[in-house]
Design a protein around this motif. Structure first.
Motif, PDB file in Angstrom:
ATOM      1  N   GLU A  48       0.846  -1.194   0.000  1.00  0.00           N
ATOM      2  CA  GLU A  48       0.000   0.000   0.000  1.00  0.00           C
ATOM      3  C   GLU A  48       0.876   1.236   0.000  1.00  0.00           C
ATOM      4  OE1 GLU A  48      -2.505   1.980   3.459  1.00  0.00           O
ATOM      5  OE2 GLU A  48      -3.639   0.277   2.632  1.00  0.00           O
ATOM      6  N   CYS A  49       0.379   2.319  -0.605  1.00  0.00           N
ATOM      7  CA  CYS A  49       1.123   3.572  -0.625  1.00  0.00           C
ATOM      8  C   CYS A  49       0.173   4.750  -0.516  1.00  0.00           C
ATOM      9  CB  CYS A  49       1.943   3.680  -1.915  1.00  0.00           C
ATOM     10  SG  CYS A  49       2.844   5.249  -2.079  1.00  0.00           S
ATOM     11  N   LYS A  50       0.550   5.740   0.307  1.00  0.00           N
ATOM     12  CA  LYS A  50      -0.184   7.008   0.411  1.00  0.00           C
ATOM     13  C   LYS A  50       0.810   8.139   0.177  1.00  0.00           C
ATOM     14  CE  LYS A  50      -4.191   5.186   1.854  1.00  0.00           C
ATOM     15  NZ  LYS A  50      -4.688   5.318   3.231  1.00  0.00           N
ATOM     16  N   SER A  51       0.414   9.111  -0.636  1.00  0.00           N
ATOM     17  CA  SER A  51       1.241  10.269  -0.941  1.00  0.00           C
ATOM     18  C   SER A  51       0.661  11.493  -0.249  1.00  0.00           C
ATOM     19  CB  SER A  51       1.276  10.501  -2.462  1.00  0.00           C
ATOM     20  OG  SER A  51       1.871  11.734  -2.778  1.00  0.00           O
ATOM     21  N   THR A  52       1.479  12.187   0.547  1.00  0.00           N
ATOM     22  CA  THR A  52       0.983  13.323   1.315  1.00  0.00           C
ATOM     23  C   THR A  52       1.801  14.577   1.026  1.00  0.00           C
ATOM     24  OG1 THR A  52       2.425  13.110   3.253  1.00  0.00           O
ATOM     25  CG2 THR A  52       0.492  11.674   3.173  1.00  0.00           C
ATOM     26  N   SER A  53       1.161  15.716   1.200  1.00  0.00           N
ATOM     27  CA  SER A  53       1.857  16.998   1.116  1.00  0.00           C
ATOM     28  C   SER A  53       1.418  17.872   2.271  1.00  0.00           C
ATOM     29  CB  SER A  53       1.543  17.711  -0.202  1.00  0.00           C
ATOM     30  OG  SER A  53       2.065  19.022  -0.176  1.00  0.00           O
ATOM     31  N   SER A  54       2.381  18.466   2.946  1.00  0.00           N
ATOM     32  CA  SER A  54       2.073  19.328   4.084  1.00  0.00           C
ATOM     33  C   SER A  54       2.126  20.798   3.703  1.00  0.00           C
ATOM     34  CB  SER A  54       3.064  19.054   5.228  1.00  0.00           C
ATOM     35  OG  SER A  54       4.390  19.228   4.766  1.00  0.00           O
ATOM     36  N   ILE A  55       2.129  21.100   2.404  1.00  0.00           N
ATOM     37  CA  ILE A  55       2.222  22.484   1.942  1.00  0.00           C
ATOM     38  C   ILE A  55       0.915  22.915   1.297  1.00  0.00           C
ATOM     39  CG2 ILE A  55       3.296  23.972   0.224  1.00  0.00           C
ATOM     40  CD1 ILE A  55       5.905  22.723   0.822  1.00  0.00           C
ATOM     41  N   PHE A  56       0.394  24.045   1.745  1.00  0.00           N
ATOM     42  CA  PHE A  56      -0.842  24.612   1.196  1.00  0.00           C
ATOM     43  C   PHE A  56      -0.519  25.548   0.036  1.00  0.00           C
ATOM     44  CE2 PHE A  56      -3.737  28.378   1.390  1.00  0.00           C
ATOM     45  CZ  PHE A  56      -4.794  27.781   0.733  1.00  0.00           C
ATOM     46  N   ARG A  57      -1.277  25.411  -1.056  1.00  0.00           N
ATOM     47  CA  ARG A  57      -1.118  26.281  -2.231  1.00  0.00           C
ATOM     48  C   ARG A  57      -2.234  27.317  -2.195  1.00  0.00           C
ATOM     49  NH1 ARG A  57       0.963  24.779  -6.644  1.00  0.00           N
ATOM     50  NH2 ARG A  57      -0.899  25.256  -7.828  1.00  0.00           N
ATOM     51  N   GLY A  58      -1.883  28.583  -2.070  1.00  0.00           N
ATOM     52  CA  GLY A  58      -2.903  29.605  -1.852  1.00  0.00           C
ATOM     53  C   GLY A  58      -3.083  30.624  -2.953  1.00  0.00           C
ATOM     54  N   TYR A  59      -2.467  30.424  -4.100  1.00  0.00           N
ATOM     55  CA  TYR A  59      -2.533  31.450  -5.136  1.00  0.00           C
ATOM     56  C   TYR A  59      -3.946  31.715  -5.627  1.00  0.00           C
ATOM     57  CZ  TYR A  59       2.435  32.247  -5.557  1.00  0.00           C
ATOM     58  OH  TYR A  59       3.721  32.633  -5.298  1.00  0.00           O
ATOM     59  N   SER A  60      -4.765  30.700  -5.702  1.00  0.00           N
ATOM     60  CA  SER A  60      -6.134  30.888  -6.188  1.00  0.00           C
ATOM     61  C   SER A  60      -6.935  31.801  -5.279  1.00  0.00           C
ATOM     62  CB  SER A  60      -6.835  29.537  -6.332  1.00  0.00           C
ATOM     63  OG  SER A  60      -6.769  28.804  -5.124  1.00  0.00           O
ATOM     64  N   ILE A  61      -6.504  31.927  -4.018  1.00  0.00           N
ATOM     65  CA  ILE A  61      -7.192  32.807  -3.079  1.00  0.00           C
ATOM     66  C   ILE A  61      -6.708  34.240  -3.238  1.00  0.00           C
ATOM     67  CG2 ILE A  61      -7.521  33.365  -0.636  1.00  0.00           C
ATOM     68  CD1 ILE A  61      -7.462  30.378  -0.047  1.00  0.00           C
ATOM     69  N   PHE A  62      -5.401  34.455  -3.189  1.00  0.00           N
ATOM     70  CA  PHE A  62      -4.957  35.846  -3.210  1.00  0.00           C
ATOM     71  C   PHE A  62      -4.796  36.442  -4.602  1.00  0.00           C
ATOM     72  CE2 PHE A  62      -0.587  34.853  -4.120  1.00  0.00           C
ATOM     73  CZ  PHE A  62      -0.192  33.819  -3.282  1.00  0.00           C
ATOM     74  N   MET A  63      -5.106  35.683  -5.660  1.00  0.00           N
ATOM     75  CA  MET A  63      -5.173  36.270  -6.999  1.00  0.00           C
ATOM     76  C   MET A  63      -6.454  37.083  -7.195  1.00  0.00           C
ATOM     77  SD  MET A  63      -2.498  35.664  -8.896  1.00  0.00           S
ATOM     78  CE  MET A  63      -3.060  35.814 -10.585  1.00  0.00           C
ATOM     79  N   LYS A  64      -7.462  36.791  -6.399  1.00  0.00           N
ATOM     80  CA  LYS A  64      -8.754  37.483  -6.559  1.00  0.00           C
ATOM     81  C   LYS A  64      -8.593  38.984  -6.315  1.00  0.00           C
ATOM     82  CE  LYS A  64     -11.743  33.583  -5.391  1.00  0.00           C
ATOM     83  NZ  LYS A  64     -12.840  33.093  -4.533  1.00  0.00           N
ATOM     84  N   ALA A 512     -11.591  37.770 -11.011  1.00  0.00           N
ATOM     85  CA  ALA A 512     -12.642  37.249 -10.139  1.00  0.00           C
ATOM     86  C   ALA A 512     -12.361  35.813  -9.730  1.00  0.00           C
ATOM     87  CB  ALA A 512     -14.002  37.332 -10.844  1.00  0.00           C
ATOM     88  N   ASN A 513     -11.664  35.066 -10.581  1.00  0.00           N
ATOM     89  CA  ASN A 513     -11.314  33.680 -10.269  1.00  0.00           C
ATOM     90  C   ASN A 513     -10.081  33.309 -11.074  1.00  0.00           C
ATOM     91  OD1 ASN A 513     -11.787  31.399  -8.730  1.00  0.00           O
ATOM     92  ND2 ASN A 513     -13.103  30.412 -10.247  1.00  0.00           N
ATOM     93  N   TYR A 514      -9.151  32.583 -10.450  1.00  0.00           N
ATOM     94  CA  TYR A 514      -7.910  32.212 -11.131  1.00  0.00           C
ATOM     95  C   TYR A 514      -7.423  30.904 -10.535  1.00  0.00           C
ATOM     96  CZ  TYR A 514      -3.646  33.134 -13.819  1.00  0.00           C
ATOM     97  OH  TYR A 514      -2.632  33.075 -14.751  1.00  0.00           O
ATOM     98  N   HIS A 515      -7.231  29.907 -11.411  1.00  0.00           N
ATOM     99  CA  HIS A 515      -6.766  28.607 -10.916  1.00  0.00           C
ATOM    100  C   HIS A 515      -5.671  28.042 -11.817  1.00  0.00           C
ATOM    101  CE1 HIS A 515      -9.428  27.878  -7.522  1.00  0.00           C
ATOM    102  NE2 HIS A 515     -10.314  28.577  -8.202  1.00  0.00           N
ATOM    103  N   PRO A 516      -4.432  28.012 -11.300  1.00  0.00           N
ATOM    104  CA  PRO A 516      -3.340  27.352 -12.015  1.00  0.00           C
ATOM    105  C   PRO A 516      -3.248  25.882 -11.599  1.00  0.00           C
ATOM    106  CG  PRO A 516      -2.470  28.675 -10.196  1.00  0.00           C
ATOM    107  CD  PRO A 516      -3.969  28.709 -10.095  1.00  0.00           C
ATOM    108  N   TYR A 517      -3.067  24.996 -12.576  1.00  0.00           N
ATOM    109  CA  TYR A 517      -2.869  23.578 -12.255  1.00  0.00           C
ATOM    110  C   TYR A 517      -1.579  23.072 -12.884  1.00  0.00           C
ATOM    111  CZ  TYR A 517      -6.740  22.570  -9.356  1.00  0.00           C
ATOM    112  OH  TYR A 517      -7.565  22.543  -8.261  1.00  0.00           O
ATOM    113  N   PRO A 518      -0.501  23.019 -12.067  1.00  0.00           N
ATOM    114  CA  PRO A 518       0.785  22.485 -12.537  1.00  0.00           C
ATOM    115  C   PRO A 518       0.752  20.955 -12.562  1.00  0.00           C
ATOM    116  CG  PRO A 518       0.999  23.914 -10.571  1.00  0.00           C
ATOM    117  CD  PRO A 518      -0.431  23.535 -10.703  1.00  0.00           C
ATOM    118  N   PRO A 519       1.839  20.340 -13.037  1.00  0.00           N
ATOM    119  CA  PRO A 519       1.861  18.873 -13.152  1.00  0.00           C
ATOM    120  C   PRO A 519       1.831  18.119 -11.830  1.00  0.00           C
ATOM    121  CG  PRO A 519       3.963  19.845 -13.793  1.00  0.00           C
ATOM    122  CD  PRO A 519       2.998  20.971 -13.681  1.00  0.00           C
ATOM    123  N   THR A 520       2.489  18.650 -10.795  1.00  0.00           N
ATOM    124  CA  THR A 520       2.598  17.852  -9.580  1.00  0.00           C
ATOM    125  C   THR A 520       1.258  17.552  -8.925  1.00  0.00           C
ATOM    126  OG1 THR A 520       4.891  18.522  -9.229  1.00  0.00           O
ATOM    127  CG2 THR A 520       3.716  17.692  -7.328  1.00  0.00           C
TER     128      THR A 520
END
Length: 596
Positions: A48-64, A512-520
């Protein structure tokens, strides 16, 4: 020399006899990525494998509320590695929203900058970070029997790269002491200089704008670029056969090694390198100009190319939450109900997404990551596409589509041919990347090498096109534009690690809304709302163990090789979220010194 790989950060045996092992954080990458596994040492398999990230991505919030013209400068800071990819993608989205088409020369310069970034980043990651996983020191620690065999195995292409045995190749990859390791560091300098010639500075460009670039284009500028590019071309004539020998050896030395990191072929490529003779950034024409890219967009399912249509690709994107730390947005505003062609846009599409962070304690049985779960909906299933680290998907899609045919590169329907011209010390060389049988660790890494050569070959074409414009007196690199009061835009390109999209909604002249989606996020996501594992999880889970160390000394080398084969770049910026109404104040005492 100390150990080249850390032991697991935690180990515990469960009641079911499975051993829980975690590597958190994963080393030699950017970001707080953790891999949590359960290993069956009796059967020698990762259960079994679980992938976790402890980093929050906030650009979609403060781009508004920001001025749309600042979008590429802000989003460039999403990442300290591929910031230019974000800036480029944002400019593409802005071009669409503003209805502006850059001059041809401006687009050729953007292509030259992005080609240099691919060459730079893939080189330094492959040779100075991934290469360590296959170096003599690493193999001695994890598979001494394999190293012994490597020392006795002649390298089939020794005449092309100069290393007599596979063991010699491994020694050349040793960090800091290996000959090839050090050579690659010097090469990365050339490519970084090439990038700066086109985009001003690395990694946050100073010359990219919607409507074109601010670069002053001259014959001398192109000459400076081409001089460095030809050195790189010569370098690739050595690197490709060297890596082929190394990767093929692992298949031969460890029967069954093709299952390491192997998963169902579900590959995504959003295309790269615009052709300014066809691209006008109009959404209504996006199907056509998308297919004219020099890296063909596409979705590959079970080895079959199911679409090359960027409109279809765009409309199929869905953002699921699943095991991530966010509240849903089902009851919140819908920004875009129909695309410019009249097609309905789903509520879970990036144009309509809301980002509602909900920090909480990690629970591997429930919520355990800040990464959402992007999926591509094909009308029936929500597919957990991956990028193959970027190059695997790019080459696979381009090869099957058969749409690229220029002097330096051709896609044949089953392969990609790369023609490298005569250089100072070596004659012309033709390389051919053939569609492999597997989407696994070795093939992700192999594709990264071939794509470096592909990017170099494309750059030769772009430089010739740019010089033709300059010599004809067409030196304009930027076109005027106006920001509309209302509008939408989307940009599609390939970041170094794979698919990158930016979706923007403008109202009252502001974002009014902005969402970047990188590969990771596509690769590192946790289990989604339907319980489907993310690509890291899927690729590691079920893979066999070939490491010779016993349980007490287990390093997890093949788990590390698999995760790093995707070229992870977790943070895309490190941010802090404090919630509504809260403020963070930093107070310095009178005796403290503050440095900027």
């Amino acid at each position: 020399m100390t150990s080249t790989i850390p032991t697991p950060s935690s180990t515990k045996e469960g009641a079911d006899g499975l051993v829980e092992m975690a590597w958190d954080p994963i080393t030699r990458i950017v970001g707080s990525l953790g891999i949590y596994t359960k290993i069956d040492f009796t059967q020698k398999v990762v259960a079994e494998c679980k992938s976790t990230s402890s980093i929050f991505r906030g650009y979609s919030i403060f781009m508004k509320g920001k001025d749309p013209r600042d979008a590429h400068f802000i989003t460039s800071r999403i990442c300290g590695i591929c910031g230019d990819n974000h800036a480029t993608c944002s400019c593409y989205a802005q071009n669409m929203a503003y209805g502006v088409k850059p001059p041809h020369l401006g687009e050729w310069i953007v292509n030259l900058g992005e080609a240099a970034e691919y060459m730079f980043d893939h080189n330094i990651f492959q040779e100075n970070l991934v290469g360590v996983d296959y170096c003599e020191k690493m193999v001695a620690e994890t598979n001494p029997g394999v190293l012994e065999l490597a020392n006795d195995t002649e390298a089939p292409h020794a005449d092309a790269h100069g290393y007599r045995t596979i063991g010699d190749i491994m020694r050349s990859l040793n960090p800091f002491t290996g000959e090839f390791y050090r050579e690659a560091l010097q090469v990365s300098r050339w490519t970084r200089e090439m990038f700066c010639l086109m985009e001003g500075r690395h990694v946050h460009p100073s010359t990219l704008y919607p409507g074109g670039v601010g670069t002053v284009a001259t014959v001398q500028l192109m000459t400076d670029y081409i001089t460095r590019l030809m050195r790189y071309v010569e370098f690739m004539k050595k690197v490709v056969p060297m890596h082929d020998d190394l990767f093929d050896f692992f298949y031969q030395a460890l029967p069954g090694y093709e299952e390491v990191g192997n998963r169902r072929i579900l590959l995504a490529c959003w295309g790269s390198f615009q052709d300014p003779e066809h691209c006008n950034f109009d959404y209504k024409d996006m199907t056509e100009w998308g297919r004219r890219m020099y890296v063909t967009p596409g979705v590959v399912v079970d080895g079959e190319l199911v679409t090359t249509d960027l409109v279809e690709i765009n409309l199929g994107i869905r953002i699921l939450l699943g095991s991530s730390y966010y509240d849903d947005w089902e009851d919140q505003e819908v920004f875009v109900r129909n695309d410019p062609l009249g097609n309905p846009v789903d509520r879970r599409h990036p144009w309509n997404q809301h980002t509602n962070p909900k920090p909480q304690k990690r629970d591997l049985d429930d919520k355990y990551s800040w990464v959402m779960s992007p999926r591509w909906f094909d009308g029936q299933d929500y597919l957990a596409l991956d990028t193959g680290g970027g190059p695997l998907a790019r080459l696979w899609s381009t090869a099957l589509a058969g749409l690229v045919d220029i002097g330096y590169v051709q896609s044949t329907g089953s392969s990609v041919r790369i023609n490298l011209p005569k250089t100072a010390l070596k004659g012309p060389v033709e390389l051919e990347w053939k569609v492999p049988r597997w989407s696994n660790t070795i093939e992700r890494n192999r594709a990264r090498t071939y794509f470096q050569a592909y990017a170099a070959a494309c750059a030769l074409h772009f430089a010739e096109k740019a010089l033709a414009e300059i010599r004809a007196g067409r030196t304009k690199t930027w076109e005027k534009f106006e920001v509309p009061q209302e509008g939408i835009g989307c940009g599609f390109t390939e970041a170094v690690r794979g698919v990158l999209s930016h979706h923007m909604v403008i109202r009252d002249g502001k974002i009014a809304n902005y969402h970047p989606y990188p590969p990771t996020p596509w690769n590192a996501n946790p289990r989604d709302s339907y319980g489907t594992p993310g690509p890291y999880e899927d690729a590691v889970q079920g893979q066999p163990i070939f490491e010779e160390n016993d349980r007490e000394h287990f390093k997890g080398i093949d788990i590390m090789r698999t995760v790093r084969s995707f070229d992870p770049c977790l943070p895309c910026g490190v941010h802090m979220y404090l919630g509504e109404g809260q403020k963070l104040e930093l107070i310095h005492s009178p005796t403290q010194s503050v440095s900027g």
